[in-house]
Design an enzyme around this catalytic site. Structure first.
Site, PDB file in Angstrom:
ATOM      1  N   ASP A 104      -5.080  -3.277  -2.585  1.00  0.00           N
ATOM      2  CA  ASP A 104      -6.529  -3.372  -2.847  1.00  0.00           C
ATOM      3  C   ASP A 104      -6.792  -3.824  -4.277  1.00  0.00           C
ATOM      4  O   ASP A 104      -7.667  -4.656  -4.539  1.00  0.00           O
ATOM      5  CB  ASP A 104      -7.258  -2.056  -2.526  1.00  0.00           C
ATOM      6  CG  ASP A 104      -6.491  -0.833  -2.948  1.00  0.00           C
ATOM      7  OD1 ASP A 104      -5.252  -0.849  -2.890  1.00  0.00           O
ATOM      8  OD2 ASP A 104      -7.113   0.156  -3.365  1.00  0.00           O
ATOM      9  N   LYS A 156       0.859  -1.191   0.000  1.00  0.00           N
ATOM     10  CA  LYS A 156       0.000   0.000   0.000  1.00  0.00           C
ATOM     11  C   LYS A 156       0.893   1.238   0.000  1.00  0.00           C
ATOM     12  O   LYS A 156       0.721   2.173   0.791  1.00  0.00           O
ATOM     13  CB  LYS A 156      -0.898   0.007   1.245  1.00  0.00           C
ATOM     14  CG  LYS A 156      -2.144  -0.831   1.140  1.00  0.00           C
ATOM     15  CD  LYS A 156      -3.146  -0.365   0.103  1.00  0.00           C
ATOM     16  CE  LYS A 156      -3.906   0.871   0.512  1.00  0.00           C
ATOM     17  NZ  LYS A 156      -4.890   1.284  -0.535  1.00  0.00           N
ATOM     18  N   ASP A 195      -1.281 -11.632   5.608  1.00  0.00           N
ATOM     19  CA  ASP A 195      -2.232 -12.354   6.436  1.00  0.00           C
ATOM     20  C   ASP A 195      -3.587 -12.406   5.716  1.00  0.00           C
ATOM     21  O   ASP A 195      -4.209 -13.457   5.569  1.00  0.00           O
ATOM     22  CB  ASP A 195      -2.370 -11.618   7.786  1.00  0.00           C
ATOM     23  CG  ASP A 195      -2.978 -12.494   8.856  1.00  0.00           C
ATOM     24  OD1 ASP A 195      -3.369 -13.627   8.541  1.00  0.00           O
ATOM     25  OD2 ASP A 195      -3.073 -12.038  10.002  1.00  0.00           O
TER      26      ASP A 195
END
Ligand code: NAP
Length: 416
Positions: free
Chosen positions: A283, A229, A307
């Site tokens: 995303d 990100k 995760d």
């Protein structure tokens, strides 16, 4: 009469040590491999896994190779026997013998004890959580073309918001840190904030990326994708991306290409033997793996993203119950079931041992015992294709034949 359990592993005299020299693992024909059965359903799935693994090794090498198993302890069973959550001897055995395997361990909810899994990973510096995700034909799953997904996730295991540096709102520590941020760094935050720290280092990132690229080379994978990100968290996730590319360019320039080079020099057509190194924002990546799964191969990502994406990918191929995993460091690895202890099924010989069985297959692959590793996968594939399955798959399939945990293991052996 059975032997009394001891913290110190009992190693039969015929066992030999796995060694690690100049960055290479040296596996003898009779390697000593410690195992932790695990809590809850652990003993059931371990019994099936051990039977399958021994049978695969025997069938592949006809007695020339054999694993010298030795039991070590952690979790509930260790508390029961020694009143210790993880005895020092357990860490020592994994350090010394280098390759180990474990069933699931109970994680106490709330304060007191830290997760045994996290403690093992961090204490032994097993910095990569490695999860191969692929579809086994016949396994019920929610997508139309599950066979298109075949990826291996390398998740950083020691840093990020999982480093455990957190301060509760209202404590003197949180107030002190907030005041430092406001006065010294011109970064005020709300008074009633809990604060967590997200460290991501060049060292931690680059050793993970190095391991992932080496894996891609050894396993004929076509691409390595950094998932981050970095558009929002520039100096942690963004740096993760930059440091990842840096390793590819500095250490693997002869076998890797960036997307820009791919288009500038090869019109988008990846030359044979080359590995494409690319990056995706996290995303967007969650969409990409659903919409264009075939474009991804090896994935390298910080702890938290890893995760989430590991479980999402496993669900995509219906594999949560059979997804294997490993925690790997330099010359040291601990293979494990990815699910928990499912305590309500303890001792019922009921659950699916697939996750631990496939983790044992990863372990054999890591040891270079490819023929035995292949036999395990062949056996599992045939068994599921025959619709001989445990309750978790049987309830989702039509006309399936329901078997117990141990019977599933026996069917895998028959189908090798
Ligand atoms: P869980 O043990 O994974 O079980 C949740 C549900 O998943 C089970 O009730 C069962 O579903 C299904 N399941 C899990 N393993 C299965 C298997 N081998 N075969 C078939 N179905 C399986 O998760 P949890 O109940 O949240 O956690 C229990 C304990 O395990 C906790 O202490 C947790 O902290 C710990 N844990 C340990 C690890 C680890 O050691 N790596 C990982 C996760 C959790 P149905 O009820 O629908 O049959």
């Amino acid at each position: 009469m059975t032997d009394k359990p001891t913290k110190q592993p009992k190693v039969p005299s015929w066992g030999e040590r796995v060694k690690y020299r100049s960055g290479q693992l040296h596996v003898p024909d009779r390697p000593i491999i410690p195992f932790i059965e695990g809590d809850g359903i652990g003993p059931d799935i371990w019994r099936a896994t051990r039977m399958v693994t021994d049978a695969a090794v025997e069938r592949a090498y006809g007695g020339e190779r054999r694993i010298c198993w030795t039991q070590i302890y952690a979790g509930d069973r260790s508390i029961e026997l020694f009143d210790e959550w993880i005895p020092e001897e357990t860490f020592e055995a994994i350090r010394e013998f280098r390759v180990a395997i474990k069933g699931p361990l109970t994680t106490p909810v709330g304060g007191g004890r830290r997760s045994a899994n996290v403690t093992l990973r961090q204490t032994l510096d097993l910095y990569a959580c490695v999860r191969p995700v692929f579809w086994v034909p016949g396994v019920p799953c929610p997508v139309k073309e599950p066979r298109k997904l075949d990826v291996v996730v390398f998740r950083e295991n020691t840093e990020d918001v999982y480093a455990g540096i957190e301060f509760e709102a209202g404590t003197p520590e949180a107030e002190k840190l907030a005041s430092f941020l406001a006065t010294e760094l011109d970064s005020p935050i709300r008074e009633d904030s809990g604060i967590g720290i997200k460290p991501i280092s060049r060292f931690g990132t680059q050793r993970l990326m190095r391991m992932a690229i080496r894996y891609a080379i050894e396993h004929d994978r076509r691409s390595v994708t950094l998932v981050h990100k970095g558009n929002i968290m520039k100096f942690t996730e963004g740096a993760f991306r930059d440091w990842g590319y840096e390793v590819a360019a500095a250490e693997f320039a002869d076998v890797t290409l960036s997307e820009q080079e791919l288009w500038n020099r090869f019109e988008g057509c990846l030359p044979e033997g080359c590995i494409l190194v690319k990056d995706r924002i996290a995303d967007a990546m969650f969409q990409q793996v659903l919409l264009r799964p075939a474009e991804y191969d090896v994935i390298v990502t910080p702890n938290l993203n890893g995760d989430y994406i590991s479980d999402a990918l496993a669900a995509q191929v219906g594999g949560i119950g059979i997804a294997p995993g490993a925690n790997i460091g330099d010359g040291r690895a601990l293979f494990e079931a990815t699910h928990g202890t499912a305590p309500k099924y303890t001792g019922m010989d009921k659950v699916n041992p697939g996750s631990l069985v496939l983790s044992a297959r990863m372990m054999l692959d890591y040891m270079g015992w490819d023929e035995a590793a292949d036999l395990i996968l062949t056996g599992l594939r045939h068994t599921i294709a025959q619709k001989t399955v445990t309750y978790d798959l049987e309830r989702q399939m039509e006309d399936a034949y329901l078997v117990k945990c141990s019977e599933f293991g026996e069917a895998i052996v028959e189908n090798m």
